[in-house]
Enzyme design. Structure first.
Site, short mmCIF file in Angstrom:
data_model
loop_
_atom_site.label_atom_id
_atom_site.label_comp_id
_atom_site.label_asym_id
_atom_site.label_seq_id
_atom_site.Cartn_x
_atom_site.Cartn_y
_atom_site.Cartn_z
CG ASN A 7 -7.60 4.15 -4.78
OD1 ASN A 7 -7.12 4.60 -3.74
ND2 ASN A 7 -7.00 3.23 -5.50
CE LYS A 14 -4.88 5.33 -9.29
NZ LYS A 14 -4.32 4.12 -8.79
NE ARG A 90 -6.48 0.52 -2.35
CZ ARG A 90 -5.23 0.87 -2.60
NH1 ARG A 90 -4.97 1.98 -3.24
NH2 ARG A 90 -4.25 0.11 -2.23
CG HIS A 179 -1.47 -5.50 -3.24
ND1 HIS A 179 -0.15 -5.90 -3.36
CD2 HIS A 179 -1.51 -4.24 -3.70
CE1 HIS A 179 0.57 -4.93 -3.87
NE2 HIS A 179 -0.23 -3.90 -4.08
CG ASN A 210 5.47 0.56 -9.25
OD1 ASN A 210 6.61 0.15 -9.48
ND2 ASN A 210 5.22 1.76 -8.79
NE ARG A 240 5.93 0.06 -2.37
CZ ARG A 240 4.66 -0.32 -2.45
NH1 ARG A 240 4.21 -1.24 -1.62
NH2 ARG A 240 3.86 0.19 -3.34
CG ASN A 335 -0.13 -6.41 -19.10
OD1 ASN A 335 -0.99 -6.66 -19.94
ND2 ASN A 335 -0.33 -5.59 -18.09
CD GLU A 384 -6.49 -3.56 -6.38
OE1 GLU A 384 -5.87 -3.18 -7.40
OE2 GLU A 384 -6.04 -3.43 -5.24
#
Ligand code: AMP
Length: 397
Positions: A7, A14, A90, A179, A210, A240, A335, A384
């Protein structure tokens, strides 16, 4: 097969190495500050402590070399280079060209380049990651997995803006949604958990992190989602705005004597719950503390965030005609029992009843509705990277 999932951002990368048989994560890590002073790679081989190596990373080629070195070195390595059977990338924007994951070839690279103006910060970085992997791992098959692909089943009435139609035809201005890998993974998992046929289910997936987005999934297909041409539309997010009247842009430019770039920057980075809370935080852990301690900004921000989610749930219930289950995922959704409770307590209009004990769950799959609830409420952690590894394996096995 061992699958490397990449990614790639403009200054970060990542990665996860996943075994397609066991679906175990063999190693995962992050390269930070690529092309900037103070770059470092950190990685955690399965069963070992995190290793951090501060080292120059002038470009993504060097970052990929370091990833390979981390995965294959004698001391902490987890594989031989030849064992990496495929790489899954990705890719943020696939435009209308990509409705599913594809094996990468020169034609695919060209098509990703062609839609890059729709995601100028992301697609070029994703392409750099592909080129760097081709250089370091020649001959290893690679797959592109698009954030937009799952939403390509949206009907025209959901994806068109009320703009002159020629803007859609000439420039591709429409709602694409993002997403998608997460919405796809979570909705499929929910179908399995509910033990029914996908075609018989109307689902709403709330990806609350986020970045936050919500989707309506009818009969296994996305029929609407809250993000649009870019990931700025829809829910109020960490920093955002989500939905606003576009006239705000010119209005603020005049008032603050600023440029389009300035305003775009504050819409993306200074707004959302961060802006609404008087810059207390974009992190819902801080906002929960503030809310419980009577911080006016935190209360305002959380209440507006929750209101917007509930409004979209109402809209998507109407869009599908009914809803069977609502799934919560991503950092906040998985969470924060606090945020889930504020949302679910406003869902009595569809007969949803939260089980307060079950709602204490964090980061694991669980029903959080009472047995008599007409609509099932579920926590489904997203994954993902695993979804990318699965698509990559399917196309390369
Ligand atoms: P994501 O973008 O999915 O990684 O989500 C990141 C966000 O999840 C953070 O900014 C926090 O707002 C939120 N988050 C993570 N852990 C918790 C937690 N334990 N309680 C509340 N919010 C959390």
């Amino acid at each position: 097969m061992k699958i490397l999932v990449i990614n790639c951002g403009s200054s970060s990368l990542k990665f996860q190495l996943i075994d397609s048989d066991s679906e175990a994560v063999i190693c995962k890590g992050l390269c930070e500050r690529i092309g900037i002073d103070g770059s470092q790679i950190s990685y955690t081989p399965e069963g070992k402590d995190k290793i951090t190596n501060v080292t120059p990373m002038p470009d993504h080629n060097r970052a990929i070399e370091l990833v390979i070195e981390a995965l294959t070195n004698k001391e902490n390595g987890v594989v031989e280079l030849s064992e990496i059977g495929a790489v899954g990338h990705r890719i943020v924007h696939g435009g209308e060209k990509f409705t599913k994951s594809v094996v990468i070839n020169e034609e695919v690279i060209k098509a990703i380049e062609e839609v890059s103006d729709l995601a100028p910060l992301h697609n070029p970085a994703n392409l750099i990651g592909i080129r760097a992997c081709q250089k370091v791992m020649p001959g290893v098959p690679m797959v592109a997995v698009f954030d937009t692909a799952f939403h390509q089943t949206m009907p025209q009435n959901a994806y068109l803006y009320g703009l002159p139609y020629s803007y859609y035809e000439k420039y591709g201005i429409r709602r694409y949604g993002f997403h998608g890998t997460s919405h796809s993974y979570v909705s499929k998992r929910a179908v399995e958990i509910l033990g029914k046929d996908a075609k018989d289910l109307n689902l709403i997936v709330c990806h609350l992190g986020n970045g936050a987005s919500i989707s309506a999934v009818k009969g296994g297909q996305c029929v609407d989602t809250s993000m649009g041409l870019t990931p700025l539309e829809g829910l109020i997010m960490g920093t955002r705005t989500g939905d606003i009247d576009p006239s705000v842009v010119e209005f603020v430019m005049k008032k603050e004597n600023s440029t389009v770039a300035d305003v775009t920057n504050f819409l993306n980075k200074k707004s959302g719950v961060f802006g609404l809370s008087d810059e207390l935080s974009s992190d819902f852990r801080d906002l929960e503390d503030g809310y419980n301690n009577g911080h006016a900004g935190a209360i305002r921000a959380v209440d507006a965030f929750v209101y917007r989610v509930v409004k979209y749930i109402g809209a998507y219930t109407a869009a599908m005609g009914s809803v069977d289950a609502i799934c919560f995922t991503a950092g906040v959704g998985e969470n924060s029992g606090f945020v889930r409770k504020l949302i679910c307590d406003k869902l009595s209009f569809i007969g949803a009843v939260l089980d307060n004990d079950a709602n204490k769950v964090r980061g694991e799959e669980k029903f959080i509705s009472t047995p008599e609830s007409k609509v099932k409420l579920l926590v489904v952690p997203t994954n993902e990277e695993l979804a990318i590894a699965r698509d990559t394996f399917e196309l390369c096995k």
